[in-house]
Write an enzyme that holds these catalytic residues in place. Structure first.
Site, short mmCIF file in Angstrom:
data_model
loop_
_atom_site.label_atom_id
_atom_site.label_comp_id
_atom_site.label_asym_id
_atom_site.label_seq_id
_atom_site.Cartn_x
_atom_site.Cartn_y
_atom_site.Cartn_z
N ASP A 262 4.17 30.76 14.15
CA ASP A 262 4.74 29.45 14.44
C ASP A 262 4.56 29.07 15.91
O ASP A 262 4.83 29.87 16.81
CB ASP A 262 6.24 29.47 14.09
N GLU A 297 -0.24 28.16 14.36
CA GLU A 297 0.14 26.76 14.59
C GLU A 297 0.06 26.58 16.10
O GLU A 297 0.75 27.28 16.85
CB GLU A 297 1.55 26.46 14.11
N ASN A 399 10.71 16.74 8.95
CA ASN A 399 11.04 16.15 10.25
C ASN A 399 11.19 14.63 10.18
O ASN A 399 11.50 14.00 11.19
CB ASN A 399 10.00 16.54 11.30
#
Length: 610
Positions: A262, A297, A399
Site C-alpha cells: 500500500d 501502489e 473514497n
C-alpha cells in the site's frame, strides 16, 4: 505438511517451551506475563529483551509489561483473540496440515485479480464464508483473489488500513487456521491468493510501539498519518527487518502467492538501498522455485521499481496499480473534474491513450493537482503486464462520499465498452468485488473505535471535512449527509448481496464478464506471455481511442469510439475477437479493411506475427 516462518522477534516455539523476544530500547525493565504470571526478561544488546519460558505453550495468552506501568501485546503477535489492546496468543504454525504441496503458483500473465474485503464480501464476513464463493469466481474466469489488509485493527469493522499488529490476522474474520484453510482451498481450485499489506503507517488505536520503541518512528519524515516510520535512521535495520519478515511470513507461513504494498510513495527513506529495493531483493532471495508476485501502489509513478531483466523477468517488483488508467477512464466516463481528476479531465482521451500504451500518463509531466510539480518517470519501455488496470477498486469507490459504484454513475452502454477494454487489454485486470455483476450495494468508509469516543468523533468530523473542498459539499448541511463511518449501519450497507447476481440486469453483466474473460484467456494471454515489443497510439481521429501493442506472437489493437457520432477507421487484415456497435466492410479476399463504430462502440483485434 506444515509451514512456518522463523522470526527473530515475537513468540517462537522451541524445545524449551516458547522463546520470546521484544525490541524495547526505551524500556529499563520488561516482564513477560504468561497466563497472568510475570517473569522478568533478560535485557540484551541494542534494546532487545529475551526470555525462554517452559511455562508457555501453544494457546498461552501473553503480554509484555513495560517498566511496571503498561502491559502491551506483542508487536509481532500471530493472533489477538480479544483485539488489539489485549493479550496475544501463542500460535503453533505447525497445527495446520497443508494439502497444496505441489502448488507453485501461476505466471503473472495469467492473472485476473478480484479484490475482496473479507468483512463485507459475505453476510458472515469471515474467511470460512468466503470459501464457497471461490469456485464460482474461478468459473467466471478469475485467477487470483486479492484480500484487503487483514492485520489486526481496533474493533470489528475496518477497511484494514488502520492495522496495528501486522502479523496477526484479525479475529473478526476467523482464526489463523481459518485463513490458512481459505488459502489452501483457493490453491486447490487453481486460484492464486494475493494479500494487501501496509508498511507506511500504523492505525490510530492499538499501536504501543511509541511507549517502548520511540526510534521505530522519526520526525525527519512526515506522512499524512504523522511521524514517518524510521527506515533510514540509526536503528532502521531492526525496523526494516520487522517489515521484511512480515512480508516473508505471509508468503511462507500462509503460502500467499504475492503481496500488494500500500502507498509506497509514503514510505519515506533517504537511505541506500531504499527500503522498497531491499524488500523486493530479500523476498526474491528467500523464495525460489515458485511464482511470487510483488505489486506496488505508488502515486509517484516511479518506473525504476518495475524494471525487467534481459529475460523480461521483474528485477524487483512485478507490477504497479495503474491509477492513471483508472483516473483517465473515470474522467472520460463521468466528466468529473474535481480532486485528482483535474489532472485527467483536461484531455481525458489523450491521457487514457498514453496510459494504455505506455503505462503512465504522467511521466515527469507537471501535475495541476499537485501545484505544477512534476510527477512520474518514463515507462514506455515496460511491458503492459507491469501495470494492474481497473475501473473500480476499494479506494476509488469507497473514497467517494456515498461509496457509489461506477455502475450508479455511468450508463451501461458506456460501462460495457470500458469493461471490454479493461478485460481484453494487455495489462493485468482487477475487478472489485461485486463489479462482475454491477452490484447495487455501495462500499462506504467504515471504522469501529467504539472504545474511544474522542477518536470516533475525530474520524467522523475528519471524514466530512475531507469533502468540504468539493462543490457538492461546500454547504455544511450537505456535509452532514456524508455517512457516519463509525456507524454500524454504514458497514452493513456495504455488505454484498450475492443473490442479486441472478437478477436479469445483473446476470447480463456477469455473462458479459464471463465471455470477455474467456476471450482474454484464448486470445490475449498467449500474446502477453510471448514477449513485449512495443506499443503505439494514434490520436489523429477525434474521439477515437486507438492503441496497438505488439508482442512476439502477434499484435493486439483496441479501437473505441467515445464520441457522439459514428466513426469509420481502417482495420487492415487484423481479426476482431470482440466488437460492440461496430460494422465491418470486407475487403479483397474477405479481409477486413474498415469498420464503422457507433458512439460508444468498439473493436478489439488480433493479428498473429508474420
Amino acid at each position: 505438511m506444515y509451514r512456518t516462518h522463523a522470526m527473530p522477534f515475537g513468540a517462537e516455539l522451541s524445545d524449551e517451551g516458547v522463546r520470546f523476544a521484544l525490541w524495547a530500547p526505551n524500556a529499563a525493565k520488561v516482564e513477560l506475563v504468561v497466563d497472568g504470571e510475570a517473569q522478568e526478561m533478560t535485557a540484551a544488546e541494542q534494546g532487545w529483551h529475551r526470555l525462554a519460558s517452559a511455562r508457555a505453550a501453544a494457546g498461552s495468552r501473553y503480554a509484555f509489561r513495560i517498566d511496571d506501568r503498561l502491559e502491551v501485546p506483542d508487536p509481532a503477535s500471530r493472533f489477538q483473540p480479544d483485539d488489539v489492546h489485549a493479550a496475544s496468543l501463542v500460535v503453533d504454525p505447525r497445527a495446520y496440515t497443508w494439502t497444496d504441496a505441489r502448488w507453485t503458483g501461476r505466471p503473472w500473465s495469467e492473472t485476473v485479480l478480484y479484490e475482496v474485503h473479507v468483512g463485507t464480501a459475505t453476510p458472515e464476513g469471515t474467511y470460512a464464508a468466503l470459501m464457497p464463493k471461490l469456485a464460482e469466481l474461478k468459473e467466471l474466469g478469475i485467477t487470483a483473489i486479492e484480500l484487503l489488509p487483514i492485520g489486526d485493527f481496533a474493533g470489528r469493522r475496518n477497511w484494514g488500513y488502520d492495522g496495528v499488529l501486522p502479523f496477526a490476522p484479525d479475529s473478526a474474520y476467523g482464526g489463523p487456521e481459518d485463513l490458512k484453510r481459505l488459502v489452501d482451498h483457493a490453491h486447490g481450485l487453481g486460484l492464486m491468493m494475493i494479500l494487501d499489506v501496509v508498511y507506511n503507517h500504523f492505525g490510530p488505536s492499538g499501536n504501543y510501539l511509541h511507549a517502548y520503541a520511540e526510534s521505530f518512528f522519526t520526525d525527519r519524515h512526515r506522512t499524512p498519518w504523522g511521524a514517518g516510520i524510521n527506515f533510514d535512521g540509526a536503528t532502521s535495520g531492526i525496523v526494516r527487518d520487522y517489515f521484511v519478515h512480515n512480508a516473508l511470513y505471509w508468503l511462507e507461513e500462509y503460502h500467499f502467492d504475492g503481496l500488494r504494498f500500500d502507498a509506497v510513495h509514503a514510505i519515506l527513506d533517504d537511505g541506500r538501498p531504499h527500503f522498497i529495493d531491499e524488500l523486493a531483493n530479500r523476498i526474491r532471495d528467500a523464495i525460489r522455485g515458485r511464482h511470487v508476485h510483488l505489486v506496488l501502489e505508488n502515486d509517484a509513478n516511479q518506473a525504476r521499481w518495475l524494471e525487467r531483466d534481459d529475460r523480461a523477468r521483474p528485477v524487483l517488483h512485478t507490477a504497479q496499480w495503474a491509477d492513471d488508467i483508472h483516473n483517465a477512464w473515470h474522467a472520460l466516463l463521468t466528466g468529473e473534474a474535481e480532486g485528482y481528476y483535474e489532472d485527467y479531465a483536461d484531455r481525458p482521451l489523450e491521457r487514457l491513450s498514453r496510459a494504455l500504451a505506455e503505462g503512465f500518463a504522467y511521466q515527469g509531466d507537471p501535475s495541476a493537482h499537485k501545484g505544477g510539480a512534476a510527477r512520474g518517470e518514463p515507462s514506455a519501455h515496460l511491458p503492459p503486464t507491469a501495470f494492474v488496470a481497473f475501473l473500480q477498486n476499494h479506494d476509488q469507490v469507497g473514497n467517494r462520499a456515498f461509496g457509489e459504484r461506477l455502475s450508479r454513475l455511468v450508463p451501461e452502454e458506456k460501462l460495457a465498452l470500458a469493461r471490454a477494454a479493461l478485460l481484453l487489454g494487455p495489462q493485468v485486470p482487477l475487478l472489485f468485488m461485486g463489479e462482475d455483476w454491477s452490484a447495487s450495494t455501495p462500499f462506504q468508509f467504515f471504522v469501529d473505535f467504539a472504545d474511544d469516543p474522542t477518536l470516533s468523533d475525530a474520524v467522523r468530523e475528519g471524514r466530512r471535512a475531507e469533502f468540504a473542498k468539493f462543490k457538492a459539499f461546500s454547504d455544511p448541511d450537505a456535509r452532514e449527509r456524508v455517512p457516519d463511518p463509525t456507524s454500524e449501519d454504514t458497514f452493513h450497507r456495504s455488505v454484498l448481496n450475492w443473490s442479486e447476481a441472478d437478477q436479469p440486469a445483473h446476470r447480463a453483466v456477469r455473462e458479459d464478464v464471463r465471455e470477455l474473460l474467456g476471450l482474454r484467456q484464448r486470445h490475449v494471454e498467449p500474446l502477453i506471455a510471448s514477449g513485449f515489443r512495443g506499443s503505439q497510439q494514434d490520436l489523429t481521429v477525434p474521439d477515437m481511442l486507438d492503441v496497438t501493442w505488439r508482442f512476439d506472437a502477434g499484435m493486439l489493437r483496441l479501437l473505441a469510439n467515445v464520441g457522439s457520432f459514428p466513426i469509420t477507421v481502417a482495420v487492415g487484415t487484423a481479426r476482431p475477437i470482440w466488437s460492440r456497435h461496430a460494422t465491418t466492410t470486407p475487403g479483397h479476399g474477405h479481409n477486413l479493411t474498415s469498420s464503422t463504430m457507433a458512439p460508444w462502440g468498439g473493436l478489439v483485434l488480433v493479428e498473429p506475427a508474420a
